[in-house]
Design a protein around this motif. Structure first.
Motif, short mmCIF file in Angstrom:
data_model
loop_
_atom_site.label_atom_id
_atom_site.label_comp_id
_atom_site.label_asym_id
_atom_site.label_seq_id
_atom_site.Cartn_x
_atom_site.Cartn_y
_atom_site.Cartn_z
N GLN A 187 7.75 6.40 8.31
CA GLN A 187 6.99 6.81 7.13
C GLN A 187 5.99 7.90 7.51
N PRO A 188 5.50 8.64 6.50
CA PRO A 188 4.40 9.55 6.76
C PRO A 188 3.10 8.76 6.91
N THR A 189 2.18 9.27 7.68
CA THR A 189 0.86 8.64 7.81
C THR A 189 -0.22 9.45 7.13
N SER A 190 0.09 10.70 6.82
CA SER A 190 -0.87 11.56 6.13
C SER A 190 -0.11 12.60 5.33
N GLY A 191 -0.83 13.28 4.45
CA GLY A 191 -0.22 14.31 3.64
C GLY A 191 -1.27 15.04 2.84
N ILE A 192 -0.82 15.98 2.02
CA ILE A 192 -1.71 16.77 1.17
C ILE A 192 -1.28 16.59 -0.27
N ARG A 193 -2.25 16.44 -1.13
CA ARG A 193 -1.99 16.21 -2.56
C ARG A 193 -0.99 17.23 -3.11
N ASN A 194 0.03 16.70 -3.82
CA ASN A 194 1.05 17.49 -4.51
C ASN A 194 2.01 18.24 -3.59
N LEU A 195 1.94 17.99 -2.28
CA LEU A 195 2.92 18.55 -1.35
C LEU A 195 3.82 17.42 -0.85
N ALA A 251 7.59 3.33 -5.51
CA ALA A 251 6.45 3.49 -6.42
C ALA A 251 5.17 3.27 -5.63
N ILE A 252 4.04 3.76 -6.17
CA ILE A 252 2.75 3.48 -5.55
C ILE A 252 2.49 1.97 -5.64
N ASP A 253 2.08 1.38 -4.53
CA ASP A 253 1.81 -0.05 -4.49
C ASP A 253 0.56 -0.38 -5.30
N ASN A 254 0.63 -1.43 -6.10
CA ASN A 254 -0.55 -1.86 -6.86
C ASN A 254 -1.71 -2.16 -5.92
N GLY A 255 -2.89 -1.66 -6.27
CA GLY A 255 -4.07 -1.93 -5.47
C GLY A 255 -4.30 -0.95 -4.35
N SER A 256 -3.34 -0.01 -4.14
CA SER A 256 -3.57 1.00 -3.12
C SER A 256 -4.23 2.21 -3.77
N GLY A 257 -4.30 3.34 -3.06
CA GLY A 257 -5.00 4.52 -3.56
C GLY A 257 -4.53 4.96 -4.93
N PRO A 258 -5.40 5.61 -5.69
CA PRO A 258 -5.03 6.04 -7.04
C PRO A 258 -4.01 7.16 -7.00
N GLY A 259 -3.37 7.40 -8.13
CA GLY A 259 -2.47 8.53 -8.22
C GLY A 259 -1.07 8.12 -8.60
N LEU A 260 -0.27 9.14 -8.87
CA LEU A 260 1.13 8.95 -9.25
C LEU A 260 2.04 9.48 -8.15
N GLY A 269 -6.71 10.38 -1.29
CA GLY A 269 -7.15 9.03 -1.00
C GLY A 269 -6.65 8.60 0.36
N ALA A 270 -7.33 7.63 0.97
CA ALA A 270 -6.99 7.22 2.34
C ALA A 270 -6.08 6.01 2.39
N THR A 271 -5.84 5.36 1.25
CA THR A 271 -5.13 4.07 1.31
C THR A 271 -3.91 4.04 0.40
N HIS A 272 -3.24 5.15 0.23
CA HIS A 272 -2.00 5.13 -0.54
C HIS A 272 -0.93 4.36 0.22
N ARG A 273 -0.27 3.45 -0.47
CA ARG A 273 0.88 2.73 0.08
C ARG A 273 2.04 2.86 -0.90
N ILE A 274 3.24 2.85 -0.37
CA ILE A 274 4.44 2.97 -1.20
C ILE A 274 5.23 1.67 -1.12
N ARG A 275 5.54 1.12 -2.29
CA ARG A 275 6.34 -0.10 -2.38
C ARG A 275 7.77 0.27 -2.73
N ILE A 301 -1.19 5.59 3.77
CA ILE A 301 -0.95 7.03 3.93
C ILE A 301 -2.20 7.76 3.45
N ALA A 302 -2.83 8.52 4.32
CA ALA A 302 -4.05 9.27 3.96
C ALA A 302 -3.65 10.60 3.35
N VAL A 303 -3.99 10.79 2.08
CA VAL A 303 -3.63 12.02 1.37
C VAL A 303 -4.90 12.83 1.14
N ALA A 304 -4.92 14.05 1.66
CA ALA A 304 -6.08 14.93 1.52
C ALA A 304 -5.95 15.77 0.25
#
Length: 199
Positions: free
Chosen positions: A91-99, A127-136, A163-169, A183-186
């Motif tokens: 999995q990715p551990t970091s990324g940039i918003r909308n990339l 999908a974004i895991d419930n309770g993890s970082g905000p966003g779509l 956000g620093a706590t995005h998780r994917i389910r 996944i930390a998204v800058a």
């Protein structure tokens, strides 16, 4: 598959029909055979067309028997069951918003014994895991598993907020969900250059 009845010289016995019965060895953890497990030979050959093994198991050996003759075992067969769980392989551990997140999120379907659930191609959804970082989450969110590997690669996923706590389910019918690590998204990338703007 076929079972051949031979004489002491290795020739097929053609003198009349012989009943060949099929079972599994005692060490197959409850896996048994179903279907037509007793077949009469034709010109010394018994043909089994619809035999199934009842559950996932490793090293299953089929035992063919005929009254008055020694039994014979098949080579070991690995029986894979339907998907029971999804495991995150990479999995990715970091990324940039909308990339696009890199490396891709790769998951594997496994049966109840923890083996890859090969030979099946169910649809897996991310999908974004419930309770993890905000966003779509966007990109190709539903993909079919590859039967030869039991894996799915989500290679174009994006998250639209930092956000620093995005998780994917990841989910598929009948199996326990898999969830990535955080996944930390800058909000933007690191500074790499200066540009003069006249004003």
């Amino acid at each position: 598959f076929f079972v051949r009845v031979l004489d002491q010289y290795g020739n097929a016995v053609n003198s009349g029909p012989t009943v060949v019965s099929l079972s599994t060895t005692a060490n197959t953890l409850g896996a048994t055979t179903t279907g037509t497990t007793s077949v009469e030979t034709t010109t010394g050959v018994a043909t089994f067309n619809d035999v199934r093994v009842t559950q996932a198991a490793q090293g299953v050996r089929l035992v063919a028997s005929v009254a008055g003759l020694p039994t014979v075992e098949s080579s070991a067969i690995n029986i894979y069951g339907p998907p029971a769980s999804i495991v995150v392989i990479s999995q990715p551990t970091s990324g940039i918003r909308n990339l696009v997140l890199t490396p891709p999120l790769v998951v594997e379907l496994r049966d109840v014994l923890g083996n890859p659930a090969l030979g099946q191609s169910p649809t897996v959804t991310a999908a974004i895991d419930n309770g993890s970082g905000p966003g779509l989450l966007s990109g190709t969110l539903s993909k079919q598993a590859t039967g030869a590997t039991a894996r799915v690669s989500f290679d174009d996923l994006r998250v639209d907020s930092a956000g620093a706590t995005h998780r994917i389910r990841v989910q598929t019918a009948g199996a326990a969900d898999g969830v990535s690590a955080n996944i930390a998204v800058a909000g933007f990338g690191a500074a790499t250059a200066l540009r003069y703007v006249q004003g």
